[in-house]
Design an enzyme around this catalytic site. Structure first.
Site, PDB file in Angstrom:
ATOM      1  N   GLU A  96     138.629   3.364 -54.305  1.00 54.62           N
ATOM      2  CA  GLU A  96     139.511   2.213 -54.580  1.00 54.62           C
ATOM      3  C   GLU A  96     139.801   2.105 -56.081  1.00 54.62           C
ATOM      4  O   GLU A  96     140.881   1.695 -56.483  1.00 54.62           O
ATOM      5  CB  GLU A  96     138.875   0.927 -54.015  1.00 54.62           C
ATOM      6  N   GLY A 172     136.965   1.628 -44.421  1.00 58.76           N
ATOM      7  CA  GLY A 172     137.589   0.398 -43.940  1.00 58.76           C
ATOM      8  C   GLY A 172     138.573   0.614 -42.811  1.00 58.76           C
ATOM      9  O   GLY A 172     139.318  -0.291 -42.441  1.00 58.76           O
ATOM     10  N   SER A 212     133.025   3.454 -42.926  1.00 53.33           N
ATOM     11  CA  SER A 212     132.873   2.855 -41.595  1.00 53.33           C
ATOM     12  C   SER A 212     131.516   3.144 -40.964  1.00 53.33           C
ATOM     13  O   SER A 212     131.428   3.368 -39.749  1.00 53.33           O
ATOM     14  CB  SER A 212     134.016   3.276 -40.668  1.00 53.33           C
TER      15      SER A 212
HETATM   16  P1  13P Z   1     133.469   0.611 -45.191  1.00 56.55           P
HETATM   17  O1  13P Z   1     132.020   0.698 -44.782  1.00 56.55           O
HETATM   18  O2  13P Z   1     134.029  -0.771 -45.078  1.00 56.55           O
HETATM   19  O3  13P Z   1     134.305   1.655 -44.536  1.00 56.55           O
HETATM   20  O4  13P Z   1     133.499   0.929 -46.773  1.00 56.55           O
HETATM   21  C1  13P Z   1     132.836   2.052 -47.251  1.00 56.55           C
HETATM   22  C2  13P Z   1     132.865   1.990 -48.717  1.00 56.55           C
HETATM   23  O5  13P Z   1     133.916   2.102 -49.331  1.00 56.55           O
HETATM   24  C3  13P Z   1     131.599   1.773 -49.425  1.00 56.55           C
HETATM   25  O6  13P Z   1     131.729   1.985 -50.783  1.00 56.55           O
END
Ligand code: 13P
Length: 249
Positions: A96, A172, A212
């Site tokens: 991100e 996500g 996830s």
């Molecule tokens: P999720 O578990 O929501 O997919 O996010 C993973 C993540 O980006 C942890 O840094």
């Protein structure tokens, strides 16, 4: 035998009171945890959570740090600032940050160097997008991420880094890498570390999986030989889910 480390990346979620309640709930179960646990809340909550976690084995991490040590960089938080409040871990290079804030490999290399220079342990994220995987270029891509931001480190310093393999297409989205896909990439990462630093060091480095991970898939992922824990987003925001993952293997 490597220990497993489960880290919760809370991202930009939770109000102050919610964060304190969640941290206290995670602490409560710690007598039963077989793995090391790290919580990565907003910068804003680090000092308050440090009080709640005091005396527990649950550690704190920040979600990012600046690529400079100090100075006129409005809005940034530096590694020496984090070190000065006793935060031991910092996530560096989350997808991100790479995608939304255009953090380059070179910038992440600087962040890694500054974090290590101030005694922090980086959790370095790597992982490919869906397009790269469809193109079957994921190994080349991840290798480039490691080479450009990590493989300049000394033998001592690389052992202070945790690597988190987080395929962007699984973050996500509810899509998880299959246990075999995760194992294959973790094994590949370990072979690249071995080629650069030797087998002994490669065997000691912790490689977490993120994307996830949930209570119902954690056990299978965590039982893969090269998967040494998880970096959990969504499921780390619910105490019961996060505890179930910690207890999964
Ligand atoms: P999720 O578990 O929501 O997919 O996010 C993973 C993540 O980006 C942890 O840094």
């Amino acid at each position: 035998m490597r220990r497993k480390i489960i880290a919760g990346n809370w991202k930009m979620n939770l109000k102050y009171d919610e964060a304190k309640v969640l941290a206290a709930a995670i602490c409560e179960g710690e007598g039963t945890y077989r793995h090391d646990v790290i919580l990565c809340p907003s910068f804003l909550y680090l000092t308050a959570l440090a009080e709640i976690l005091k005396g527990s084995k649950v550690a704190l991490g920040a979600q990012n740090c600046a690529d400079r040590e100090h100075g006129a960089f409005t809005g940034e938080v530096s590694a020496p600032m984090l070190a000065s409040i006793g935060v031991p871990y910092v996530i560096i290079g989350h997808s991100e940050r790479r995608i939304y804030y255009h953090e380059s490999h070179a910038m992440l290399k600087d962040k890694i160097d500054i974090a290590l220079a101030h005694g922090l342990k980086p959790i370095f994220c790597c992982g490919e997008t869906k397009e790269i995987r469809l193109d079957e270029q994921q190994e080349n891509y991840v290798e480039r991420q490691l080479e450009d931001s990590l493989f300049h480190l000394s033998e001592d310093d690389i052992q202070r880094v945790i690597i988190a393999y987080e395929p962007v297409w699984a973050i996500g989205t509810g899509l998880t890498a299959t246990p075999q896909q995760a194992q294959d990439m973790h094994h590949f990462i370990r072979t690249r570390i071995a080629a650069r630093y030797g087998r002994d060091i490669a065997e000691r480095i912790i490689i977490q999986y993120g994307g996830s991970m949930k209570p119902d898939n954690a056990a299978e992922l965590l039982s893969q030989p090269d998967v040494d824990g998880g970096l959990i987003g969504g499921a780390s925001l619910k105490a019961d889910d996060f505890k179930a993952i910690i207890g999964a293997v």
